[in-house]
Design a protein around this motif. Structure first.
Motif, PDB file in Angstrom:
ATOM      1  N   UNK A  34       0.904  -1.143  -0.168  1.00 41.86           N
ATOM      2  CA  UNK A  34       0.083   0.041  -0.055  1.00 41.86           C
ATOM      3  C   UNK A  34       0.858   1.367   0.178  1.00 41.86           C
ATOM      4  N   UNK A  35       0.068   2.401   0.048  1.00 40.51           N
ATOM      5  CA  UNK A  35       0.844   3.788  -0.204  1.00 40.51           C
ATOM      6  C   UNK A  35       1.008   4.343   1.271  1.00 40.51           C
ATOM      7  N   UNK A  36       2.203   4.749   1.613  1.00 40.70           N
ATOM      8  CA  UNK A  36       2.522   5.479   2.848  1.00 40.70           C
ATOM      9  C   UNK A  36       2.474   7.146   2.931  1.00 40.70           C
ATOM     10  N   UNK A  37       3.183   7.485   1.760  1.00 42.91           N
ATOM     11  CA  UNK A  37       3.189   8.914   1.628  1.00 42.91           C
ATOM     12  C   UNK A  37       3.219   9.255   0.181  1.00 42.91           C
ATOM     13  N   UNK A  38       2.418  10.213  -0.222  1.00 43.43           N
ATOM     14  CA  UNK A  38       2.287  10.822  -1.353  1.00 43.43           C
ATOM     15  C   UNK A  38       3.129  12.513  -1.352  1.00 43.43           C
ATOM     16  N   UNK A  39       4.191  12.590  -1.909  1.00 41.30           N
ATOM     17  CA  UNK A  39       4.862  13.830  -1.991  1.00 41.30           C
ATOM     18  C   UNK A  39       4.429  14.779  -3.203  1.00 41.30           C
ATOM     19  N   UNK A  40       3.949  15.967  -2.822  1.00 41.34           N
ATOM     20  CA  UNK A  40       3.775  16.958  -3.742  1.00 41.34           C
ATOM     21  C   UNK A  40       4.509  18.223  -4.063  1.00 41.34           C
ATOM     22  N   UNK A  41       4.556  18.471  -5.405  1.00 39.52           N
ATOM     23  CA  UNK A  41       5.589  19.699  -5.705  1.00 39.52           C
ATOM     24  C   UNK A  41       5.260  20.919  -5.714  1.00 39.52           C
ATOM     25  N   UNK A  42       3.661  21.173  -5.955  1.00 34.47           N
ATOM     26  CA  UNK A  42       3.104  22.236  -6.085  1.00 34.47           C
ATOM     27  C   UNK A  42       1.590  22.205  -5.703  1.00 34.47           C
ATOM     28  N   UNK A  43       1.037  22.977  -5.091  1.00 30.60           N
ATOM     29  CA  UNK A  43      -0.508  23.114  -5.181  1.00 30.60           C
ATOM     30  C   UNK A  43      -0.965  24.624  -5.309  1.00 30.60           C
ATOM     31  N   UNK A  44      -1.345  25.425  -4.319  1.00 33.34           N
ATOM     32  CA  UNK A  44      -1.826  26.888  -4.681  1.00 33.34           C
ATOM     33  C   UNK A  44      -0.442  27.778  -4.787  1.00 33.34           C
ATOM     34  N   UNK A  45      -0.496  28.520  -5.918  1.00 28.48           N
ATOM     35  CA  UNK A  45       0.564  29.337  -6.269  1.00 28.48           C
ATOM     36  C   UNK A  45       0.167  30.271  -7.182  1.00 28.48           C
ATOM     37  N   UNK A  46       0.318  31.679  -6.947  1.00 32.80           N
ATOM     38  CA  UNK A  46      -0.165  32.681  -7.718  1.00 32.80           C
ATOM     39  C   UNK A  46       0.887  32.697  -8.955  1.00 32.80           C
ATOM     40  N   UNK A  47       0.791  32.070  -9.922  1.00 36.81           N
ATOM     41  CA  UNK A  47       1.833  32.447 -11.243  1.00 36.81           C
ATOM     42  C   UNK A  47       1.140  32.029 -12.473  1.00 36.81           C
ATOM     43  N   UNK A  48       1.795  31.928 -13.364  1.00 35.54           N
ATOM     44  CA  UNK A  48       1.351  31.670 -14.617  1.00 35.54           C
ATOM     45  C   UNK A  48       1.695  30.344 -15.178  1.00 35.54           C
ATOM     46  N   UNK A  49       1.295  29.438 -16.248  1.00 34.80           N
ATOM     47  CA  UNK A  49       1.453  28.465 -16.622  1.00 34.80           C
ATOM     48  C   UNK A  49       3.032  28.152 -16.517  1.00 34.80           C
ATOM     49  N   UNK A  50       3.632  27.214 -16.202  1.00 34.74           N
ATOM     50  CA  UNK A  50       4.899  26.915 -16.176  1.00 34.74           C
ATOM     51  C   UNK A  50       5.920  27.990 -15.675  1.00 34.74           C
ATOM     52  N   UNK A  51       5.293  28.915 -15.001  1.00 34.39           N
ATOM     53  CA  UNK A  51       5.901  30.252 -14.493  1.00 34.39           C
ATOM     54  C   UNK A  51       6.402  30.892 -15.507  1.00 34.39           C
ATOM     55  N   UNK A  52       6.018  30.873 -16.636  1.00 35.41           N
ATOM     56  CA  UNK A  52       6.399  31.685 -18.029  1.00 35.41           C
ATOM     57  C   UNK A  52       5.908  32.947 -18.052  1.00 35.41           C
ATOM     58  N   UNK A  53       6.612  33.986 -18.461  1.00 35.66           N
ATOM     59  CA  UNK A  53       6.179  35.064 -18.514  1.00 35.66           C
ATOM     60  C   UNK A  53       5.324  35.497 -19.678  1.00 35.66           C
ATOM     61  N   UNK A  54       4.032  35.971 -19.668  1.00 31.51           N
ATOM     62  CA  UNK A  54       3.230  36.225 -20.722  1.00 31.51           C
ATOM     63  C   UNK A  54       2.172  35.183 -21.055  1.00 31.51           C
ATOM     64  N   UNK A  55       2.300  34.102 -20.301  1.00 31.26           N
ATOM     65  CA  UNK A  55       1.443  32.967 -20.467  1.00 31.26           C
ATOM     66  C   UNK A  55       0.066  33.248 -19.558  1.00 31.26           C
ATOM     67  N   UNK A  56      -0.792  32.478 -19.768  1.00 31.80           N
ATOM     68  CA  UNK A  56      -2.081  32.448 -19.152  1.00 31.80           C
ATOM     69  C   UNK A  56      -1.755  32.187 -17.512  1.00 31.80           C
TER      70      UNK A  56
END
Length: 332
Positions: free
Chosen positions: A229-251
């Motif tokens: 079974x699964x013990x831990x799920x490691x997440x890299x990002x949840x809420x973050x005020x940024x654009x897609x892929x943190x690229x300038x000019x993107x949505x």
């Protein structure tokens, strides 16, 4: 001879006068009407005594009426009985017979003013899963559970049924689309048996979709391929005020709405750590697990991106619930 007769006549008249005077005097002193005793003497007649008493009572009533008629109007009004309370009677035990005692009314306790109880602050204890955090001021704050829509309340009910460990957070508003009206801090699934590290900040709908994916797809797949079974799920990002892929000019990214979650690693109960990345040639179980999870995740999310899509998603899975006009899903 004639003189002797006149003397005897005068003596008789004098005797009669003395007797009459004596009788009159005795009558005036009340000796003429001797009242009979009221003792019970058997069958003797008591009508004489009863008539005497009745006549005396009637005479007394008549005299009292004459006195009332001759008195001034306000004389008897001032003699009305005095009304006292029970406490006054206790203080003055020698009370007159004509005093009327009025019992005091029971004292009614003044009701206490009602105030809304102040809730305790949210606990960090993971065992209290499925319960929202504390609310300090439920009247002045529009972002409380009292202001939630029916869908938000229903969503939280489903999270509790799935055993999601979460807590309510204060509303997030960083300007523009970077906001979550009713955010959650999610730290585990399956009643805490599966941990999420670090804790993720998400909206309720994204949390619900992810919990269903963990229960319906990820957990069965790991048991099938790794017998654990699964013990831990490691997440890299949840809420973050940024654009897609943190690229300038993107949505703006769905992360800015708490509507997306990135997963970088999965740790099993047997200690095996599965990295979300393009597997090697001989990593058959890892490749099979990642491919299965990636394809089946499209039943839960509208966007699924992972290793091989582009250079920005080479080390994690990206899941979100983006709403597109044509209802299209992007699974790559």
């Amino acid at each position: 001879m004639s003189s002797a007769l006149s003397s005897a006549t005068r003596l008789r008249r004098l005797s009669m006068a003395v007797i009459l005077c004596t009788t009159t005097a005795l009558s005036a002193c009340g000796m003429g009407d001797v009242r009979r005793p009221m003792a019970d003497v058997g069958d003797s007649d008591t009508s004489v005594a009863s008539q005497s008493l009745a006549s005396e009572e009637s005479n007394g009533v008549a005299e009292e009426n004459q006195l009332r008629a001759s008195a001034e109007p306000g004389e008897f009004a001032a003699q009305e009985p005095e009304i006292l309370s029970a406490s006054d009677v206790a203080q003055a035990p020698d009370q007159q017979p004509d005093t009327i005692v009025v019992p005091e009314a029971p004292q009614v306790a003044e009701p206490k003013r009602y105030s809304l109880p102040e809730s305790e602050p949210a606990s960090d204890d993971a065992e209290s899963y499925g319960y929202s955090g504390g609310i300090r001021d439920p009247i002045a704050r529009g972002e409380t559970r009292l202001a939630m829509s029916g869908s938000e309340t229903a969503c939280r009910t489903q999270l509790k049924q799935l055993g999601v460990v979460f807590q309510e957070r204060d509303p997030i508003n960083d300007g523009g689309v970077c906001r979550i009206d009713h955010p959650l801090t999610v730290s585990g699934f399956s009643s805490g048996r599966i941990r999420l590290k670090p804790s993720a900040t998400l909206n309720c709908q994204m949390t619900l979709a992810f919990a269903r994916w963990v229960k319906g797809d990820l957990s069965p797949s790991t048991r099938l391929r790794y017998l654990s079974g699964i013990n831990t799920i490691h997440q890299a990002s949840s809420y973050s005020c940024r654009t897609m892929s943190s690229q300038r000019g993107r949505s703006m990214s769905e992360h800015s709405k708490g509507n997306a979650l990135d997963i970088s690693r999965i740790t099993l109960n047997n200690g095996k750590a599965i990295q979300v990345q393009k597997p090697g040639w001989f990593a058959f179980r890892q490749r099979g697990l990642l491919n299965t999870v990636r394809s089946d995740a499209c039943d839960y999310f509208t966007t699924v991106l992972g290793p091989g899509y582009d250079r920005f998603h080479g080390t994690h899975f990206h899941f979100d619930l983006m709403q597109r006009r044509n209802g299209r899903r992007a699974c790559r």
